[in-house]
Every structure is written in C-alpha cells, then in structure tokens.
Design a protein around this motif. Structure first.
Motif, PDB file in Angstrom:
ATOM      1  N   ILE A  26      10.405  23.647  73.012  1.00 27.64           N
ATOM      2  CA  ILE A  26      10.589  24.787  73.919  1.00 27.64           C
ATOM      3  C   ILE A  26      11.626  25.716  73.301  1.00 27.64           C
ATOM      4  O   ILE A  26      12.804  25.378  73.189  1.00 27.64           O
ATOM      5  N   LYS A  27      11.184  26.886  72.867  1.00 31.05           N
ATOM      6  CA  LYS A  27      12.042  27.790  72.091  1.00 31.05           C
ATOM      7  C   LYS A  27      12.577  28.969  72.896  1.00 31.05           C
ATOM      8  O   LYS A  27      13.498  29.654  72.445  1.00 31.05           O
ATOM      9  N   ALA A  28      12.000  29.219  74.051  1.00 28.85           N
ATOM     10  CA  ALA A  28      12.457  30.361  74.853  1.00 28.85           C
ATOM     11  C   ALA A  28      12.143  30.098  76.320  1.00 28.85           C
ATOM     12  O   ALA A  28      11.149  29.439  76.647  1.00 28.85           O
ATOM     13  N   ILE A  29      13.015  30.605  77.194  1.00 26.36           N
ATOM     14  CA  ILE A  29      12.817  30.476  78.636  1.00 26.36           C
ATOM     15  C   ILE A  29      12.994  31.850  79.273  1.00 26.36           C
ATOM     16  O   ILE A  29      14.032  32.499  79.098  1.00 26.36           O
ATOM     17  N   GLY A  30      11.990  32.295  79.998  1.00 25.24           N
ATOM     18  CA  GLY A  30      12.072  33.557  80.731  1.00 25.24           C
ATOM     19  C   GLY A  30      12.401  33.293  82.194  1.00 25.24           C
ATOM     20  O   GLY A  30      12.250  32.172  82.693  1.00 25.24           O
ATOM     21  N   VAL A  31      12.873  34.330  82.877  1.00 23.35           N
ATOM     22  CA  VAL A  31      13.221  34.198  84.293  1.00 23.35           C
ATOM     23  C   VAL A  31      12.507  35.286  85.090  1.00 23.35           C
ATOM     24  O   VAL A  31      12.596  36.468  84.753  1.00 23.35           O
ATOM     25  N   THR A  32      11.809  34.882  86.119  1.00 27.10           N
ATOM     26  CA  THR A  32      11.297  35.818  87.113  1.00 27.10           C
ATOM     27  C   THR A  32      11.844  35.377  88.455  1.00 27.10           C
ATOM     28  O   THR A  32      11.984  34.173  88.701  1.00 27.10           O
ATOM     29  N   ASN A  33      12.202  36.312  89.296  1.00 28.34           N
ATOM     30  CA  ASN A  33      12.951  35.923  90.491  1.00 28.34           C
ATOM     31  C   ASN A  33      12.642  36.796  91.697  1.00 28.34           C
ATOM     32  O   ASN A  33      12.114  37.899  91.570  1.00 28.34           O
ATOM     33  N   GLN A  34      13.010  36.255  92.868  1.00 29.19           N
ATOM     34  CA  GLN A  34      12.881  37.033  94.103  1.00 29.19           C
ATOM     35  C   GLN A  34      13.737  38.287  93.978  1.00 29.19           C
ATOM     36  O   GLN A  34      14.883  38.249  93.563  1.00 29.19           O
ATOM     37  N   ARG A  35      13.180  39.392  94.350  1.00 30.49           N
ATOM     38  CA  ARG A  35      13.815  40.681  94.083  1.00 30.49           C
ATOM     39  C   ARG A  35      14.849  41.056  95.146  1.00 30.49           C
ATOM     40  O   ARG A  35      14.651  40.798  96.332  1.00 30.49           O
ATOM     41  N   GLU A  36      15.933  41.697  94.677  1.00 30.22           N
ATOM     42  CA  GLU A  36      16.967  42.300  95.528  1.00 30.22           C
ATOM     43  C   GLU A  36      17.784  41.319  96.366  1.00 30.22           C
ATOM     44  O   GLU A  36      18.639  41.716  97.134  1.00 30.22           O
ATOM     45  N   THR A  43      14.782  45.799  85.461  1.00 33.32           N
ATOM     46  CA  THR A  43      13.438  45.597  85.971  1.00 33.32           C
ATOM     47  C   THR A  43      13.474  45.630  87.487  1.00 33.32           C
ATOM     48  O   THR A  43      14.538  45.655  88.102  1.00 33.32           O
ATOM     49  N   ASN A  44      12.299  45.617  88.102  1.00 32.95           N
ATOM     50  CA  ASN A  44      12.276  45.614  89.564  1.00 32.95           C
ATOM     51  C   ASN A  44      12.653  44.265  90.141  1.00 32.95           C
ATOM     52  O   ASN A  44      12.660  44.082  91.351  1.00 32.95           O
ATOM     53  N   ALA A  45      12.991  43.304  89.282  1.00 32.38           N
ATOM     54  CA  ALA A  45      13.503  42.022  89.757  1.00 32.38           C
ATOM     55  C   ALA A  45      15.023  42.045  89.882  1.00 32.38           C
ATOM     56  O   ALA A  45      15.629  41.055  90.263  1.00 32.38           O
ATOM     57  N   SER A  46      15.633  43.169  89.565  1.00 29.12           N
ATOM     58  CA  SER A  46      17.095  43.252  89.664  1.00 29.12           C
ATOM     59  C   SER A  46      17.522  44.639  90.146  1.00 29.12           C
ATOM     60  O   SER A  46      18.533  45.176  89.724  1.00 29.12           O
ATOM     61  N   ARG A  47      16.753  45.211  91.041  1.00 27.32           N
ATOM     62  CA  ARG A  47      17.095  46.541  91.564  1.00 27.32           C
ATOM     63  C   ARG A  47      18.247  46.423  92.553  1.00 27.32           C
ATOM     64  O   ARG A  47      18.152  45.710  93.539  1.00 27.32           O
ATOM     65  N   THR A  48      19.326  47.119  92.296  1.00 28.30           N
ATOM     66  CA  THR A  48      20.514  46.980  93.127  1.00 28.30           C
ATOM     67  C   THR A  48      20.898  48.258  93.865  1.00 28.30           C
ATOM     68  O   THR A  48      21.672  48.213  94.801  1.00 28.30           O
ATOM     69  N   MET A  49      20.420  49.407  93.451  1.00 25.71           N
ATOM     70  CA  MET A  49      20.822  50.714  93.966  1.00 25.71           C
ATOM     71  C   MET A  49      22.233  51.087  93.491  1.00 25.71           C
ATOM     72  O   MET A  49      22.831  52.043  93.963  1.00 25.71           O
ATOM     73  N   LEU A  50      22.767  50.323  92.554  1.00 25.00           N
ATOM     74  CA  LEU A  50      24.071  50.626  91.965  1.00 25.00           C
ATOM     75  C   LEU A  50      23.938  51.191  90.566  1.00 25.00           C
ATOM     76  O   LEU A  50      24.891  51.721  90.006  1.00 25.00           O
TER      77      LEU A  50
END
Length: 226
Positions: A90-100, A206-213
């Motif tokens: 396993i050479k790489a790990i990506g993260v997808t997450n619940q947004r906001e 990305t839209n997985a880390s939209r903060t409005m900041l």
C-alpha cells in the motif's frame, strides 16, 4: 492444488496498492485497490453514531470517528493478509470525508475540545440571519466574491464562531494559541501523521473542506472572515 498455488502466486506479485479512507456522515470505510486494474481487493465499514443534544443540533464524537478509521484500517489489512496480499505494497492513502463538519482540538493534548458539529446542524441559523441582515441589501452572497460561498449554516465559519462564543474550552484554547480547527479531513490527517507529536495540519481546496474562511483571490485565510 495448481490453481490454488497460481492464485496465491498472483496475489503475492500484485503491484502497488492504493487505499482510501471514506469517512462519511453515517459510517467510515477503508478500501484498498490494485493501482493497475482499479480492482477493489478488500474493505471494511463501521457505522458512526450521531447525537442530537437539541432540536436542529447534530454532533459526532471526533475520537469515535478516529477510532472507526483505525478499526477499518486494521480489519481491512487483516483481510488482505488472509488473502496473502502484502500490505506493505500500500503506497498511498487518499481521504474523502463528510463535508463542512467542523472540529476544534488542542494541539498540545491532541484532544477534541468539543464534539464535531455536523454539516447539517442548524444551531447557527440566528447567527447567519444576523450576518445577512448586516450586509447591503440583506444579501446572503455578499462574501461570495471572497469565499466563493454564500453565508449559510452549512459551512464551517459560523460553526467555528459558535464554538468560540459558546464553549469555554475552545475560547481559552484560541486565546492561548492552542486551538486547531479543521474539517474531518484535517482532523484525520493530523492524527494519522503524528498528532501532538508533530502531525501535519492541512486541508485541500475541494468541496470536502469548504469552510467559508478561504479567500479565493489571495489563496489564503481571510482575517475579515475569522
């Protein structure tokens, strides 16, 4: 016998593998793929509990989220090992997450300072209305030229404001420069890369880390919105 040996040999000779942490609102998954064929080799899934302290409030335990990731990773690797697949590939790990979904934690202790406020939480509705009332023409898109987003309960900025105003531990940590803020991706990456011992505090645009900041013009955090 020959078929079994051939299958075993094929698994041992698999090329680089890639993995994904899929941390959603209701569950966490860890998946491992063959990078050459995109074949899903194994995965594990764990449900996440939600709490509703008041009407319209939705929270989750940051430590439970983290532990669910560890559990999914461990179980998936166990399954791969049983299949005679070398997990060191396993050479790489990506993260997808619940947004906001918004978290604040103490960088010195590594502990969350409050539950994660989930993206669909509505406790900041009055704050949003107050902010919109202060804009010319009561325009919810007043800050969109800076952040790319409307003023909304959906995004992290007003959730962070609520935490600073209503949670003593968060306020004190902010004043003493111990507070770390992020969406779920930031929390997981920080913990998985060492946490208080030197974890990486980052996010992605990305839209997985939209903060409005985020100031979309200077590609930096905008102090006017903090």
């Amino acid at each position: 016998m020959n078929g079994t040996m051939a299958a075993s040999s094929h698994r041992i000779m698999l090329g680089p593998l890639v993995a994904a942490i899929d941390q959603g609102t209701s569950s966490t998954r860890f998946l491992v793929f063959n990078s050459k064929t995109a074949e899903l080799l194994s995965h594990h899934q764990v449900e996440i509990k939600q709490s509703f302290p008041k009407e319209g409030w939705v929270e989750e335990d940051p430590n439970e989220i983290l532990q669910s990731v560890y559990e999914c990773m461990e179980r998936t690797c166990e399954k791969l090992t049983q299949l005679n697949i070398d997990i060191s590939n396993i050479k790489a790990i990506g993260v997808t997450n619940q947004r906001e979904t918004t978290l604040v934690w103490d960088k010195e202790t590594g502990e969350p300072l409050y539950n994660a406020i989930v993206w669909l939480d509505l406790r900041t509705q009055s704050t949003v209305e107050s902010l919109i009332n202060k804009t010319p023409g009561r325009n919810k898109n007043h800050l969109k030229h800076k952040t790319g987003l409307p003023i909304s309960t959906y995004f992290s900025a007003v959730k962070l404001r609520w935490l600073m105003d209503n949670v003593k531990e968060v306020h004190e940590a902010v004043v003493s420069h111990r507070a770390m803020f992020g969406t779920v991706d930031s929390w997981l990456i920080w913990c998985l890369t060492g946490g208080k011992s030197g974890g990486v505090h980052c996010t992605d645009v990305t839209n997985a880390s939209r903060t409005m900041l985020f100031n979309i013009h200077t590609m930096d955090w905008d102090p006017e919105l903090c």
